[in-house]
Design an enzyme around this catalytic site. Structure first.
Site, mmCIF file in Angstrom:
data_model
loop_
_atom_site.group_PDB
_atom_site.id
_atom_site.type_symbol
_atom_site.label_atom_id
_atom_site.label_comp_id
_atom_site.label_asym_id
_atom_site.label_seq_id
_atom_site.Cartn_x
_atom_site.Cartn_y
_atom_site.Cartn_z
ATOM 1 N N GLU A 114 -6.928 48.129 79.995
ATOM 2 C CA GLU A 114 -8.220 47.484 79.732
ATOM 3 C C GLU A 114 -8.076 46.651 78.470
ATOM 4 O OE1 GLU A 114 -11.202 50.671 79.336
ATOM 5 O OE2 GLU A 114 -9.795 51.800 80.561
ATOM 6 N N LYS A 137 -9.149 45.696 74.708
ATOM 7 C CA LYS A 137 -9.741 46.436 73.588
ATOM 8 C C LYS A 137 -10.838 45.542 73.009
ATOM 9 C CE LYS A 137 -8.296 49.308 69.727
ATOM 10 N NZ LYS A 137 -9.105 48.865 68.603
ATOM 11 N N ASP A 146 -13.664 44.318 70.562
ATOM 12 C CA ASP A 146 -13.711 44.407 69.112
ATOM 13 C C ASP A 146 -15.160 44.382 68.637
ATOM 14 O OD1 ASP A 146 -12.614 44.683 66.683
ATOM 15 O OD2 ASP A 146 -11.968 42.606 66.458
ATOM 16 N N TYR A 178 -16.333 51.854 78.611
ATOM 17 C CA TYR A 178 -14.978 52.133 79.077
ATOM 18 C C TYR A 178 -14.677 53.602 79.351
ATOM 19 C CZ TYR A 178 -14.547 53.050 74.096
ATOM 20 O OH TYR A 178 -14.754 53.521 72.843
ATOM 21 N N LYS A 191 -1.741 46.214 70.034
ATOM 22 C CA LYS A 191 -2.438 45.198 69.228
ATOM 23 C C LYS A 191 -1.785 43.835 69.407
ATOM 24 C CE LYS A 191 -5.496 47.571 66.756
ATOM 25 N NZ LYS A 191 -6.180 47.532 65.528
ATOM 26 N N CYS A 198 -19.436 21.921 37.834
ATOM 27 C CA CYS A 198 -19.616 21.286 39.142
ATOM 28 C C CYS A 198 -18.717 20.055 39.281
ATOM 29 C CB CYS A 198 -21.078 20.887 39.326
ATOM 30 S SG CYS A 198 -21.370 20.000 40.872
ATOM 31 N N CYS A 233 -21.108 16.811 39.409
ATOM 32 C CA CYS A 233 -21.987 16.358 38.332
ATOM 33 C C CYS A 233 -21.633 16.942 36.965
ATOM 34 C CB CYS A 233 -23.443 16.698 38.659
ATOM 35 S SG CYS A 233 -23.802 18.451 38.551
ATOM 36 N N CYS A 274 -24.211 25.334 41.352
ATOM 37 C CA CYS A 274 -24.550 24.252 40.441
ATOM 38 C C CYS A 274 -26.077 24.207 40.430
ATOM 39 C CB CYS A 274 -23.998 22.924 40.949
ATOM 40 S SG CYS A 274 -24.744 21.509 40.129
ATOM 41 N N CYS A 316 -27.596 16.509 40.770
ATOM 42 C CA CYS A 316 -26.264 16.616 41.365
ATOM 43 C C CYS A 316 -26.218 15.771 42.647
ATOM 44 C CB CYS A 316 -25.985 18.081 41.676
ATOM 45 S SG CYS A 316 -24.327 18.373 42.283
HETATM 46 P P1 AMP Z 1 -9.259 52.248 66.314
HETATM 47 O O1 AMP Z 1 -10.639 52.153 65.737
HETATM 48 O O2 AMP Z 1 -8.383 51.098 65.988
HETATM 49 O O3 AMP Z 1 -8.629 53.594 66.125
HETATM 50 O O4 AMP Z 1 -9.452 52.084 67.889
HETATM 51 C C1 AMP Z 1 -10.214 53.007 68.614
HETATM 52 C C2 AMP Z 1 -11.464 52.363 69.073
HETATM 53 O O5 AMP Z 1 -11.215 51.307 69.963
HETATM 54 C C3 AMP Z 1 -12.292 53.307 69.844
HETATM 55 O O6 AMP Z 1 -13.117 54.060 69.012
HETATM 56 C C4 AMP Z 1 -13.121 52.391 70.712
HETATM 57 O O7 AMP Z 1 -14.387 52.199 70.118
HETATM 58 C C5 AMP Z 1 -12.415 51.062 70.676
HETATM 59 N N1 AMP Z 1 -12.167 50.521 72.015
HETATM 60 C C6 AMP Z 1 -12.394 49.228 72.369
HETATM 61 N N2 AMP Z 1 -12.086 49.001 73.635
HETATM 62 C C7 AMP Z 1 -11.682 50.170 74.166
HETATM 63 C C8 AMP Z 1 -11.245 50.558 75.460
HETATM 64 N N3 AMP Z 1 -11.163 49.687 76.492
HETATM 65 N N4 AMP Z 1 -10.908 51.857 75.637
HETATM 66 C C9 AMP Z 1 -10.972 52.739 74.609
HETATM 67 N N5 AMP Z 1 -11.377 52.417 73.357
HETATM 68 C C10 AMP Z 1 -11.710 51.152 73.127
HETATM 69 ZN ZN ZN Z 2 -23.540 19.616 40.614
#
Ligand code: AMP
Ligand code: ZN
Length: 665
Positions: free
Chosen positions: A111, A113, A115, A222, A309, A403, A406, A421, A427
């Site tokens: 899957e 990851k 963010d 997930y 990663k 600045c 000015c 500034c 300015c």
């Molecule tokens: P880390 O915070 O780097 O240890 O990564 C773990 C976190 O990745 C977990 O707590 C999840 O919230 C997040 N995460 C994002 N996507 C996924 C996914 N597809 N499966 C499991 N965890 C995920």
């Molecule tokens: Zn200025």
């Protein structure tokens, strides 16, 4: 049907449409129809509080306030993931697994990851009962009220879900929504947010859930945890979760070998750049639940899962020079001017250095070879210095004290990361910045005048503030560089026509710090005219919905300034709008908010222009041509057949004059 049944039916119907729109991304009714049904439900629920249901779709708009977020212990710990960075790392992991599982055949689910901010959702009898942040993995914060506003989180499940379980996922802010939020902040003279992830997790801890509801947050899921769920594999679990109404990206893939896993990773390392949200890697999970149980956990993470990663898109290049930009509010932003370099498909010449602390922390110097990364930020950032390549004669960076435009000594107030500034009225960059904001599209929208011309006019001494625009003559403008007879005429005409721009936009154009488009509208509506607004106290301003102390103070400061008062009185004498127009007061509504209409043909009881005005007065938009974004085509007599065909092929509803008038009654 009795009232109770009617309410239940509406809730059920709205849930389905919510799901189609936010989870499947495939709406089957127009936004307008949806809003009408929602309104009907709201009214019924208002009249019949005895049928209150905490999972009603009406709760999506938020409103609940959380003063303190309660700490909740997770029934099952939320673990971290181990990280890997190469094919070798993954192969080592697979070997460890095989040692434990013997010669059983192991499959993997890959899957993305996501963010964002991790979340644990608890469902009982198909209803969302609790949403808790990850916290330290053992306990987190109860953010249920806020999570309920996220449209893709189902409040009520469908299908054959287990009676009680937890599901985990990530609250994210898609990139386009993030960009839009930042545009609005910049227009209001505020610093943009740094990245989508921090903004998403910050959103969860807002006290006012109505504010959370306004943020375009999304929730990608997930993993299900719970007993007797009957699920035997990760891949099947994703499928089940989708069936019950959760948003689970379809990108997941079942893989039979490390080779297939690597192929998935390599493909998405490239394709990720076209995703609507950020991802920083892939999560590989042993597919069989039975295998997962055999493998178990280390002190920190499951043995059956591994994060891979992606390498951040990073390049190194030479920092030629640090320059300093002055914004229209006086804020100073240091900018790194780089030896041009290719990064994630675009040539990068500049990178943001944010502020003095950032430069000091990384000890960034001119002449350094620096590492540049691109994340969700608008412009790339410098993340480090290659010290091995630092020239022998390198000198530490001394942040400017005055600045660059000015020469005024810069000020940095407690708690603010930026230098300012304070020569607001002398300015040059601040002056032209304010005028450029004044004429911009969402403000006075002055045709025939652009940012460069503003600079020229200022350089030539023809304008010193935006009020001066209104006394410019064609003869004064003509001698300017690249100015022809016609363009000079257009400029003067564009300025003259702008006196009809409505009050709320004039208010936005004034460039009061923190008063963006939305705030300007709110203030205009609440105070009706500039005199009332000028007389308002901080408390009086804060009494208006969503106006906080920071905005209120800024408004009061603005109107206490003599120069601003003088400019406003001049603008008034030129005929600009300083009060809400009378018909607006009488007839304005938000009935058509979010709808775009295309008007075509001739009408019986109303002129085409009046019809268009009516759309706008009721909060709708008038579009010029039919597209998939059009909500309705209002068809009069003698409408062209091509318009009808286009509307029909795109599924845009065609309505009559009477239908339309019915909508705004
Ligand atoms: P880390 O915070 O780097 O240890 O990564 C773990 C976190 O990745 C977990 O707590 C999840 O919230 C997040 N995460 C994002 N996507 C996924 C996914 N597809 N499966 C499991 N965890 C995920
Ligand atoms: Zn200025």
């Amino acid at each position: 049907m009795n009232t109770k049944e009617k309410i239940e039916a509406l809730r059920q119907e709205l849930r389905e449409h919510n799901y189609n729109y936010y989870v499947l991304d495939n709406p089957t009714i127009t936004d307008f129809e949806f809003d009408m049904k929602l309104k009907e439900l709201q009214e019924l629920e208002g009249k019949h509080p005895e049928f209150y249901d905490p999972s009603s779709p009406t709760l999506r708009v938020g409103g609940g306030i959380t003063k303190n977020f309660n700490t909740v212990v997770h029934e099952q710990r939320m673990y971290s993931l181990d990280n890997s960075y190469s094919k070798e790392d993954l192969e080592d992991w697979e070997k460890r697994i095989q040692r434990i599982l013997g010669d059983a055949e192991v499959e993997f689910t890959c899957e993305l990851k996501y963010d964002g901010a991790s979340i644990n959702l608890t469902y009982e009898e198909g209803k969302l009962v609790k949403a808790v942040t990850r916290g330290d993995g053992f306990q987190g914060d109860d953010v249920t009220t806020n999570i309920k506003t996220i449209r893709s989180v189902p409040l009520q499940l469908k299908g054959d879900y287990p009676p009680k379980f937890d599901i985990r996922g990530e609250i994210i802010l898609p990139l386009d929504g993030f960009a839009k939020m930042n545009e609005e902040r910049i227009a209001a003279g505020e610093d943009p947010y740094m990245n989508p992830r921090n903004t998403a997790s910050g959103s969860l801890k807002l006290q006012d859930s109505a504010m959370v509801a306004q943020r375009p947050l999304d929730c990608l899921l997930y993993g299900i945890v719970g007993e007797n769920t009957g699920i035997t594999s990760q891949y099947e679990m994703l499928k089940k979760a989708r069936e019950w109404g959760f948003k689970v990206p379809s990108i997941a893939q079942l893989c039979k070998s490390t080779e297939e896993v690597m192929a998935f990773i390599d493909a998405w390392d490239v394709k990720r750049h076209s995703l609507p949200y950020e991802t920083d890697g892939v999560v590989v999970k042993v597919n069989s639940v039975q295998h997962q149980e055999e493998l178990g956990y280390t002190a920190k993470s499951p043995r059956w899962a591994m994060a891979y990663k992606f390498k951040a898109e990073q390049v190194s290049t030479i920092l030629k020079e640090i320059t300093y930009q002055v914004g229209r509010t006086g804020a100073i932003t240091p900018v790194a001017n780089l030896e041009p370099v290719l990064l994630a498909g675009t040539t990068v010449k500049r990178a943001s250095l944010h502020n003095a602390d950032q430069i000091e922390k990384l000890d960034i110097r001119e002449g350094d070879t620096v590492f540049v990364e691109k994340g969700g930020e608008i412009i790339p950032k410098i993340v480090g210095v290659d010290l091995s390549l630092r020239p022998a004669d390198s000198k530490p960076t001394h942040y400017i004290t005055h600045c660059p435009e000015c020469g005024t000594e810069l000020v940095r107030t407690e708690g603010d990361a930026k230098h300012y500034c304070t020569n607001f009225y002398g300015c040059p960059t601040q002056i032209t910045g304010r005028i450029q904001h004044f004429i911009s599209r969402k403000a006075m929208d002055i045709e025939g005048l652009g940012a460069e011309t503003v600079e020229l006019l200022f350089k030539e001494g023809l304008i010193r503030n935006y009020a001066d625009l209104y006394v410019l003559t064609k003869e004064q403008v003509m001698p300017l560089e690249r100015m022809a007879d016609k363009s000079a005429e257009n400029l003067v005409k564009g300025v003259a026509e702008s006196v009809n721009i409505p009050f709320e936009r004039v208010l936005f154009a004034l460039g009061i710090r923190f008063v963006g488009e939305t705030v300007a509208k709110k203030l205009a509506k609440a105070f009706k005219n500039i005199d009332a607004l000028m007389a308002a106290s901080v408390e009086g301003l804060m009494a208006v919905d969503e106006i906080g102390e920071r905005i209120a103070q800024s408004v009061v400061d603005f109107f206490q300034n003599e120069r601003n008062l003088e400019i406003i009185s001049r603008l008034r004498s030129y005929g600009l709008q300083f009060e809400i127009s009378a018909d607006k007061l009488l007839n304005q509504t938000e009935l058509l908010k979010g709808k775009t209409f295309v008007v075509s043909g001739v009408f019986e009881t109303i002129s085409r222009n009046d019809l268009k005005k009516m759309i706008e007065d009721n909060g709708g938009k008038v579009g010029s041509s039919i597209s998939s974004k059009t909500s309705f085509l209002v068809a009069g007599d003698k409408m062209g057949p091509s318009k009808r065909t286009k509307a029909e092929s795109l599924g845009v509803p065609i309505i009559s004059e009477q239908d339309f008038l019915g909508m705004v009654k």
